[in-house]
Enzyme design. Structure first.
Site, PDB file in Angstrom:
ATOM      1  CG  LEU A   7      23.472  42.698   5.788  1.00 48.32           C
ATOM      2  CD1 LEU A   7      22.188  41.881   5.846  1.00 48.32           C
ATOM      3  CD2 LEU A   7      24.689  41.778   5.981  1.00 48.32           C
ATOM      4  N   GLY A  10      29.093  43.005  11.641  1.00 44.83           N
ATOM      5  CA  GLY A  10      30.075  43.434  12.641  1.00 44.83           C
ATOM      6  C   GLY A  10      30.195  44.943  12.760  1.00 44.83           C
ATOM      7  CB  SER A  12      28.949  46.553  17.811  1.00 45.64           C
ATOM      8  OG  SER A  12      30.085  45.721  17.855  1.00 45.64           O
ATOM      9  N   GLY A  14      34.630  49.814  15.496  1.00 49.15           N
ATOM     10  CA  GLY A  14      35.731  49.694  14.550  1.00 49.15           C
ATOM     11  C   GLY A  14      35.387  49.961  13.105  1.00 49.15           C
ATOM     12  CE1 TYR A 153      41.760  38.077  12.668  1.00 48.44           C
ATOM     13  CE2 TYR A 153      43.972  38.585  11.871  1.00 48.44           C
ATOM     14  CZ  TYR A 153      42.632  38.917  11.993  1.00 48.44           C
ATOM     15  OH  TYR A 153      42.160  40.081  11.429  1.00 48.44           O
TER      16      TYR A 153
END
Length: 286
Positions: A7, A10, A12, A14, A153
């Site tokens: 699994l 993220g 979608s 890159g 970040y």
């Protein structure tokens, strides 16, 4: 390996998209998750072009929603009967400095980049224990070296690295391998997704404007020489397939050289040998 299921969050665009296709090409059954499955077109097109459409399954998973995480993992295990690996890749960038940042933006950066990783990891571990599986997390060189105007970040990525480094010997005691993958600059939609109006940001920066302008100029230059997502994702596939993956994996020579300014123990083996001794009951020395 054809019965093994991974699994990946993220996916979608890159690195996540490239990792999903790369894992399928390596023989894995891939559950490619994203917050909005309506954004799966690019992934499905890439999978079709690689001839691995049958091995890629798209599912909804929002790492900031505990119910979404639990439901997705339960569905995967019910359908496939097992979960052999998880790749924590979902993340979101944030540019700003603490004096001028809205605290809601700082908390959002932590929710997506840190607590989302913890949520998925916590839910996945019982299944990974059952298969003696593997947990791979995409962090960043920003999880090793703090960078200007990236306090929120980098704080989140530092937290992920500390969390995973602490987890390694504990997970290993029940047969689960843990690795982190540290990219540098990657040419992907990740940066574009920030949606930053740079002139407006600089105009609002006040006393910080000269430093911000210098940082942005340097960053734009570095992204001009960035890795492709597929190049960075190759390190994820290595972490999934290596017989004994190291804990810490950089995705390029630049990333290795950059992190080496802080990490003399570049692959994490010395720290992990020490921590393994702690959980294996060895006597304290010295």
């Amino acid at each position: 390996m054809t019965d093994r299921t991974v699994l990946i969050t993220g996916t979608s665009s890159g690195i996540g998209l490239a990792a999903a296709v790369g894992a399928a090409r390596a023989g894995w059954k891939v559950v490619a998750t994203m917050r909005d499955p309506r954004k799966a077109d690019a992934l499905l097109k890439a999978a079709a072009e690689a001839g691995v459409s049958d091995a890629v399954q798209v599912e909804r998973l929002d790492v900031t929603d505990a119910e979404s995480v639990t439901a997705c993992l339960a569905e995967v295990v019910a359908e496939h009967g097992r979960l052999d690996a998880v790749v924590n890749n979902a993340g979101a960038g944030h540019l700003g400095t603490v004096e001028q940042d809205d605290m809601s933006a700082v908390r959002r950066a932590m929710e997506v980049n840190y607590f989302g990783v913890v949520e998925v990891t916590r839910a996945a571990l019982p299944h990974l224990r059952a298969t003696r599986g593997r947990l791979v997390t995409v962090t960043s060189v920003g999880g090793v070296i703090g960078q200007p105007f990236n306090e929120a970040y980098c704080a989140a990525k530092f937290a992920v690295e500390g969390f995973m480094e602490s987890l390694v010997p504990v997970a290993a005691s029940v047969g689960v391998d843990v690795s982190v993958v540290e990219p540098g600059a990657v040419a992907s939609e990740f940066v574009a997704a920030l949606g930053i109006d740079i002139p407006a940001l600089v105009a609002a920066a006040g006393s910080y404007a000269p430093a911000l302008q210098a940082y942005i100029a340097r960053t734009q230059q570095s992204f001009g020489n960035a890795q492709t997502p597929a190049e960075a994702a190759a390190a994820v596939i290595d972490a999934l397939t290596a017989e004994r993956p190291p804990f810490r994996i950089q995705t390029s020579d630049w990333a290795r050289d950059f992190t080496a300014t802080k990490l003399a123990d570049r692959d994490g083996s010395a720290v992990q040998s020490l921590m393994t001794a702690w959980v294996e009951g060895e006597e304290l020395g010295g």
